[in-house]
Design a protein around this motif. Structure first.
Motif, mmCIF file in Angstrom:
data_model
loop_
_atom_site.group_PDB
_atom_site.id
_atom_site.type_symbol
_atom_site.label_atom_id
_atom_site.label_comp_id
_atom_site.label_asym_id
_atom_site.label_seq_id
_atom_site.Cartn_x
_atom_site.Cartn_y
_atom_site.Cartn_z
ATOM 1 N N UNK A 1 16.183 26.385 53.049
ATOM 2 C CA UNK A 1 15.371 25.197 53.280
ATOM 3 C C UNK A 1 13.893 25.522 53.491
ATOM 4 N N UNK A 2 13.553 26.794 53.484
ATOM 5 C CA UNK A 2 12.157 27.189 53.617
ATOM 6 C C UNK A 2 11.555 26.873 54.977
ATOM 7 N N UNK A 3 12.347 27.056 56.017
ATOM 8 C CA UNK A 3 11.879 26.807 57.382
ATOM 9 C C UNK A 3 12.065 28.085 58.206
ATOM 10 N N UNK A 4 11.487 28.106 59.386
ATOM 11 C CA UNK A 4 11.661 29.279 60.249
ATOM 12 C C UNK A 4 13.065 29.292 60.836
ATOM 13 N N UNK A 5 13.532 30.460 61.203
ATOM 14 C CA UNK A 5 14.866 30.612 61.794
ATOM 15 C C UNK A 5 14.971 29.807 63.090
ATOM 16 N N UNK A 6 13.882 29.698 63.812
ATOM 17 C CA UNK A 6 13.875 28.944 65.073
ATOM 18 C C UNK A 6 14.069 27.443 64.855
ATOM 19 N N UNK A 7 13.808 26.970 63.636
ATOM 20 C CA UNK A 7 13.947 25.549 63.320
ATOM 21 C C UNK A 7 15.385 25.146 63.031
ATOM 22 N N UNK A 8 16.273 26.127 62.924
ATOM 23 C CA UNK A 8 17.680 25.855 62.607
ATOM 24 C C UNK A 8 18.494 26.018 63.885
#
Length: 91
Positions: free
Chosen positions: A48-55
């Protein structure tokens, strides 16, 4: 939020399409000590092209069916990406 069906101990990390109304994701990590959960979260962040912290794992820590929150995406962005992933998995 995104519902994910996890297949641990796969040959490689990949999106496999849809299973039981959830995005099916295969990861190489075993389902031991939260390793598969961490691998799925990292792989979703990559997809999803987001940071790991965003999941964030909301539910299903001990189940194949999990619910993740993608904090930095809008619902429309997440739906569009899931649709693209499902199409590319079918090829």
């Amino acid at each position: 939020m995104i519902s994910v069906h996890v297949q641990p101990r796969a040959a490689k990390n990949r999106c496999c399409g849809v299973h039981d109304e959830a995005l099916k994701v295969a990861v190489t990590a075993p389902p031991v000590d939260g390793k598969a959960n961490k691998a799925v979260a990292a792989y979703l962040a990559e997809l999803f092209g987001v940071s790991r912290r965003s999941v964030v794992l909301l539910s299903g820590s001990q189940s194949r069916k999990k619910l993740f929150l993608l904090e930095s995406l809008t619902e429309e962005e997440a739906r569009a990406k899931v649709a693209a992933l499902v199409v590319s998995a079918g090829k």
